[in-house]
Structure formats: structure tokens, C-alpha cells
Design a protein around this motif. Sequence first.
Motif, mmCIF file in Angstrom:
data_model
loop_
_atom_site.group_PDB
_atom_site.id
_atom_site.type_symbol
_atom_site.label_atom_id
_atom_site.label_comp_id
_atom_site.label_asym_id
_atom_site.label_seq_id
_atom_site.Cartn_x
_atom_site.Cartn_y
_atom_site.Cartn_z
ATOM 1 N N THR A 123 37.136 54.711 42.019
ATOM 2 C CA THR A 123 35.723 54.295 42.090
ATOM 3 C C THR A 123 35.288 54.052 43.541
ATOM 4 N N PHE A 124 36.248 53.870 44.422
ATOM 5 C CA PHE A 124 35.892 53.661 45.829
ATOM 6 C C PHE A 124 35.296 54.911 46.462
ATOM 7 N N ALA B 48 45.347 45.659 31.377
ATOM 8 C CA ALA B 48 44.359 46.725 31.509
ATOM 9 C C ALA B 48 42.951 46.166 31.374
ATOM 10 N N LEU B 49 42.770 45.213 30.455
ATOM 11 C CA LEU B 49 41.449 44.617 30.270
ATOM 12 C C LEU B 49 40.995 43.901 31.542
ATOM 13 N N ILE B 50 41.934 43.196 32.170
ATOM 14 C CA ILE B 50 41.594 42.505 33.424
ATOM 15 C C ILE B 50 41.144 43.526 34.466
ATOM 16 N N LEU C 91 37.645 44.041 36.392
ATOM 17 C CA LEU C 91 37.613 44.103 37.864
ATOM 18 C C LEU C 91 36.803 45.316 38.329
ATOM 19 N N ILE C 92 37.020 46.440 37.652
ATOM 20 C CA ILE C 92 36.308 47.667 38.036
ATOM 21 C C ILE C 92 34.806 47.494 37.802
ATOM 22 N N ILE C 93 34.458 47.015 36.613
ATOM 23 C CA ILE C 93 33.031 46.836 36.302
ATOM 24 C C ILE C 93 32.413 45.834 37.276
ATOM 25 N N GLY C 94 33.151 44.735 37.496
ATOM 26 C CA GLY C 94 32.640 43.709 38.410
ATOM 27 C C GLY C 94 32.414 44.259 39.808
ATOM 28 N N ILE D 192 31.955 47.399 40.782
ATOM 29 C CA ILE D 192 30.852 48.364 40.843
ATOM 30 C C ILE D 192 29.513 47.616 40.768
ATOM 31 N N GLY D 193 29.457 46.658 39.829
ATOM 32 C CA GLY D 193 28.220 45.893 39.654
ATOM 33 C C GLY D 193 27.842 45.154 40.927
ATOM 34 N N PHE D 194 28.842 44.533 41.530
ATOM 35 C CA PHE D 194 28.617 43.771 42.752
ATOM 36 C C PHE D 194 28.089 44.683 43.854
ATOM 37 N N TYR D 195 28.691 45.867 43.916
ATOM 38 C CA TYR D 195 28.293 46.803 44.966
ATOM 39 C C TYR D 195 26.865 47.293 44.748
ATOM 40 N N ILE D 196 26.528 47.602 43.487
ATOM 41 C CA ILE D 196 25.162 48.061 43.195
ATOM 42 C C ILE D 196 24.158 46.948 43.522
ATOM 43 N N TRP D 197 24.517 45.729 43.102
ATOM 44 C CA TRP D 197 23.635 44.595 43.365
ATOM 45 C C TRP D 197 23.404 44.443 44.867
#
Lengths: 503, 341
Positions: free
Chosen positions: A156-157, A472-474, A478-481, A483-488
Motif C-alpha cells: 500500500t506504500f 491478520a485482523l490487527i 493497521l492497513i485501513i488505519g 490508508i485512512g490517516f494518509y487520505i485524511w
Amino acid sequence: MDFEPIIQALLNVIASPYNMGMLLLAVPIGMFFGAIPGLGGKLGIVMMIPFVFGMDPIAGAIFLIAMHAVVHTGGSVPSILFGVPGTGADAATVVDGLPMTRKGEAGRAMGASLGASGIGGVIGGLFLIAILPVLRPVILAFSPAEFFMLAIFGITFIAMLSGNSLVKGLLVGFFGLMLSFVSLDPNTGAERYTFGLLFLWDGMDIITVILAMFAIPEMIALGVEGGSMSLAGKQKGTAGYKGVFTGLFDVFRHWGLTIRTSIMGAFIGMIPGLGGDAATWICYGHAIQSSKNPEKFGKGAVEGVIAPETANNSKEGGSLLPTLFFAVPGSSGMAILLGAFVMLGIQPGPAMALTGMDIVWTLIWALMIANVVAVIFFIAFVPMLGYLSYVRGSLLIPFVLALTFLGAFLGHRSWENLIVLFVLGMFAYFLKKYGWPRPPFVIGIILGPIAEDSYHKAYQLWGYEFLLRPGALIMIALIIGSIGFYIWKSTRPKIEGVEEHVG
Amino acid sequence: MLKKISIFLMFTILVGCTQSSNDGNSNQETATGGSSGNIFAGNNLNYIVTTNAGGGYDAYARLIGRYLVEKLGGDNVVINNVPGGGHIVGTNTLWKSKPDGLTIGTFNAGLIYNQLIGVKTLQFDIGKFSWIGKAAGEARSLVISEDCPVQSMEELIASNETIKLAAAGVGSASYIDTKLIAEAFDLNVEIIPGFEGNEGEMSMMRGEVCGQFGTTSSVQPFVDSGYGHFIITIGGDVEGVPNALEFTTTDKARRIVNLIGALSELGRVSAAPPGTNPEVVERLREAYYNTMNDPDFLAEAEKMNLPIDAAYGDEVTQLVLDALDQPAETIQIIADSISAE
């Protein structure tokens, strides 16, 4: 905790003239291998095995670990000065290191890299000591399911490294992923994109690909444009000690980042299956994410040098642990080191914790001491190296190209790699010329095989339920967080994300 | 200043080139000796190793080479590491080398599998190499972790639950071995490929897979640490562990176990290219024999944890030819194990 063996191990290194001599001999050799594009630590160990063959196991192991520990300290030099990384891990330093050189800040960039490497190596070592008591459960908590999610996290990076066009970044990233499929299919053993060529069975040689992506385009561009790597005049530049110390000071100014990326690097290095190359890129991505001004990355942000350089050195310590305690190497360099240990008569594996702790402590000390020695040693050279950025292109290009072709050949000693280097290099030149970002390519080719291999294993072990494992859930969170943080962050006014950079 | 820098760069390149021509891939170690009327006198012995430097094959070659060249009266041994394609690239190189006795090599005898099923990239015929000898066998064992629901071969054979076993990549000798064992004893197992080196042990510790079939020596530290135990062994004795042959009930099973046994026994082999002058081969075999029986050599090998259990010339050739002589049924099983999902 019993400190006696730890102190005894320290004395083992520094109080023995022979062992200390080996360490002091190893450091410049390691930095040399790092500084020559295409050689790198893996080949360094391969070349030095005959030297340590038959040597006292401890002295031989100290020599190899000290040499391997400081490879990336030297590796930052060509990355920063010429945009020519020696290995996949060094490539992250190019992204901001080269623009700094362009601006005439080669000295500062190298000072920052030097300080970051030294501190990264030492913090990495201390982190290892701290984690030793809980090492086993921590390492065993990571299964193929978690490796897969970590690899996806790294992929995702690509978004962050895409510059001003996400579409271009994704295309280049996917091209890297596609090239990583060239090999025998790990799940069926069938040939895949190998065109019947034996040399492609083991996949594309990462060193060759990295050299093609960075070294060739930079040198062609330099030849076309003329002049020298640094665009700033000599008077304006900071190649001397002044620049170096500014850079060293930068490392302390960004102490939070330095400590975070050191620990992240050691931690990622410690997880076998992810590979050390991923550590520097993930730390670079973290530097962008956590920065208040992500738009300055790629244009010569000193944090963009500090983050990968700390990780570069701390990951080596991290990857030493699974190598010693599980005989599972944490990086490709460690895989060769593992073979060398066996050859010296040191048998890594689970038994190490019971019978070989003295060796473990000795090696951790050697690792930290080598990192400090490398900094001291290097400070003497750095100002002189900084002047290399003012060398005329016509003098520089033949040397760098000769080294590049040598490096691509030496890894597997196959001439086919020279063709790969040439063809991919021309392709990369056009990417550069038309402003397409190249770092996503590296992410694709490094993380592609890890994602694929761990996906197959995880799927066969648990089916798609592997995605529901706690680890895996963690990771998914982390991935969603992230990406979300970056978009924000990037949708807030004025900040438009990273601009096209890797010039 | 620029001039100085160019000189520095020039120096760097020169050092780089020296490194490459005398690099770790080719090492020179001095040996004394040299007799007249001897093709080895005044010449180097090239020893091709089909893996990168470091690790078992390389360690054996470096140690044996040093003594071998001394017994032959040659100058130096030059270790030539030619890795790639799972030993195939290096073995192709050895096959095409000049058969003058000055080039020999060592590779994984597991390539016999690849030859049996006719892998296209093989340019050699293993049966036609001029075999010199083998330094040691590589016994194989099936190791089971302590957490596994089955704890013995009897329980594994009778198991209704599918047992997961780790193996290296599909097509590797380790993967084929595991498939063959499963086939021979009709085991209810699922083989999970892609575990290189000791990754399988780690997977056992995590409780993901139950066991793996591989070289005894590589798993010994795992067993010694109490994480698992061997339930069968092939191609060598392990105290208290039954031989796989004891569990065979069909001819097919016996043939498979014997094939794996032959490959295990071959282990660390050395050969010269085909067409090497028989007299020269004889000299190589003799020197190999003298090396394997040299007390200094044996002492060094012990120090480096390299077991020695040697066999020579014709005996090794016979082992190779026997291993290559397999019925179509066995070959089909090997072929299936590579192409099957």
C-alpha cells in the motif's frame, strides 16, 4: 537476569586483540562492499568465506557479522551521491538523498545517513537485548497469514511513493509485481515467464533490477544533461565537514523519528519471511506518514534519508535473531551468513538458546561495536567523498557504469543478467525522462514474492479463514488505519501529497 | 582535486576487479607438492560447487579440495561456485567442462529425480559422469513435532485425520521425497510446499504443520532441543528410530524406500566430466581415497561438523546406475508429484 555472560561476551570482543583486530579489519571491508554498487553484504560474505574458512569460529563469526553490519553505512554513499543504490535496501535512500545532492547538500545527506546508520545499529542492538527474553513467542506469533498482511501493508506504500500521479505509481508498481512472477511457480513448480531460460528459474536478480532501475537512468541522464551530479555551485554546497555535521545534527533534531525507525527496522528484520529490504521501505513510508510536511519528501527531505538509513542498519541486528535461534535467516544476506556459520562449526538453531548464548551475546556486541567504529572511521572520509558530487559527468559515468555491469554480473555470474540490466535500464531511463516514479517498482518486485509465497502457505494451512486470525485482523486494521490517516492528511488544505521527485 | 578523485575512483575499480577475478566464488588456497610427469603438477584443480559459497556442499568441497590437490601434486584448488536452478546450472557447467582431469565438481544427487522424469533444462546424463567418490551420505528422516496428534509411524499410517507436512518448493528433491513417502505408505497427509531451509521447523513450533521429511542432520538440533522426534529413517541409522523398510508392505513401497535410500547414501558426491581419461580418473579416485583416510583431514572434518562416511569410484558409479534404473511406475509417481496440484 544474569549479567555475567553478557559482560564476559563484551570482553570476548574488546579484550582480545585478535577478535578486536578482526572486527577492525572487517569494518572497512564491509563498507567497501556496501559502497560499490552491486556488491553489497551478501556478495561480501560470499567473497570473504574463503578468508574465514578454517578460522577460529568466534573470530570468524565476529569478522563476518561486523562486516555485514556496516555494509549499509557504506551503501548510502553511491545512493546519495549518484542515485545508484547498491542493494534493494539502499534504494530507499536515493529518493531523498539524491535530491539533496542535487541541491548541493551531499555532505549534509551523508552526515545524516552516517549518524542514522550508527544510531540505528546501536539502538537495533539494544532492542535485541531487550527482546531476547520474549523472543520465542514474539517470533512465533508471526505465521504466513501475518507475513502476507505485512507484505500487503508494504504494497500500500506504493500510493505514498507515487509522486503526483497515483495512476502512474500503480502502473509501475504492478509492473514490478509482474516481474516478480518470473520464476518457478512456488505452488506448482511450473515455469512461469521463464521462456525456457534456466537463469530465470530463480527469479529476477534483485541487484540487477535495482541497478537497472536507478544506476542506468541516472548515468544516461547525467550524460545527456552534462555537468555534475550536484547542480549547485561548489561555493554554495555543503560538501565539507560543515555539511557533514549539519547532517549528523539533523539526526538528533529528528530524534523521535530516529528512535522509531530504528526499532521498527529491528522488529521487521526480526520477522523471518518479510525480508530486510522491506524494512527500509516501510520505515521510509512511515517517515512520510508521520511528517507534518509530507509534500517535501522526494525533494530532498533529510528525514527521507534518516528513516531508511536507521532501518538499514537496525534490521541487520533484527535479522540476526531468527538466524541464530531458529536457523531461519531473516534476510538474503543472513541466509549466506547462516551457511558461513555452519561452515565455521557454529550450529544455529533452537539449541542455541541452551548452549550457545555466549556466542549470541558476542555477536550482538560485535554488531553494535562495528556500527560505532564505522561511524568514527567514516567521518574521516565523508567530506572527501562529498566532493565526488562535483565530478564532471564524463569522468564519472564510465566508472559507475563499469561497476554497475560488474555488480550485475557478479551476483550470479551469469552474462544473461547484463542483458536484463541493459533492457530494463533503458526502460527505466524513459520512466525517469517522462516523470514516472520508480520506487513503486522496487516495492512491487521486493514484496511480490513474499506476498505470493505467504499467501499460498496461509491458504493451504487455513483456507481463507487465515484472514480472520487475530494477527491478520490487527494487520488489516493497521492497513485501513494507515490508508485512512494518509487520505485524511492529504485532503487537508494546501497539502497535496508527495510530488514527483525521483529525478 | 578532480584528478585526485579520478585516481581514487580508478583505484576503487581496480580493487573491485581484482576482487572479481579472485573473488569468493573462486578461492585459492596454497598446497605444497608437485611431482614430475604428472598432469596435475603445476596446474590448479577446479572444483565446481553448484551452490553459493557457505553451507554444506561448499564446506565439503573446500576441505576435500585442499587435501585432494596436495595428494595429486597440483598447485592450488580453485573453488568455483556456480549456483542456480536448484543445482542444475552448476551441473550443466561441470558436464560441459574440459575432461582433462583438472575440473571436477560436486552437486546434489537428488538431480537423479529430475533426470528420471526428463526435465528439459538438464544438459547432462548423470550416469555418464566419471564418478570419483562420495564423502558422506545424507540420511533422511521423518520428524514429528511433540504437539502432533500422531506420534509414531504406526499412528501416522492409521491416521484418519489429514496430517500436514512441510516441504521445500514443488519440484525440489525434498518435496519429491516427501511425496514419495506419502505414496509408498499411502499416508493421509497434505504436503504444504515452500518451506525452505529450517522454516518447516518454525512452522512446527507454531503448530501449523505436524512434521517434515528431510535430511536427519539438518533437523537434529530441533530434535535435540526437545521439540520433536524422528519416527522413521532412511539411508542411515539413528538410534532408537526404525528404518522405513520395516513398514513396507508392497513391492512399490520397498522400491520407493530403496530409491530414497540410494539417493541418501550418495549424499556428498564428487565427479569429473564425462570422457575423462580413465587413467586420470583412477588417479583422482586414488587421491580421493587417500584424502578420506588422512588423519589430519578427518580431524579437520570433525572440527567443522562434517561427517565422513566415504565410498569410492566403481561403488558410487553402481549406486548411481541403480538409482537411475527405475520402473515406469516409480517414474510416474515422481512425475505426478511435480505436476500435481
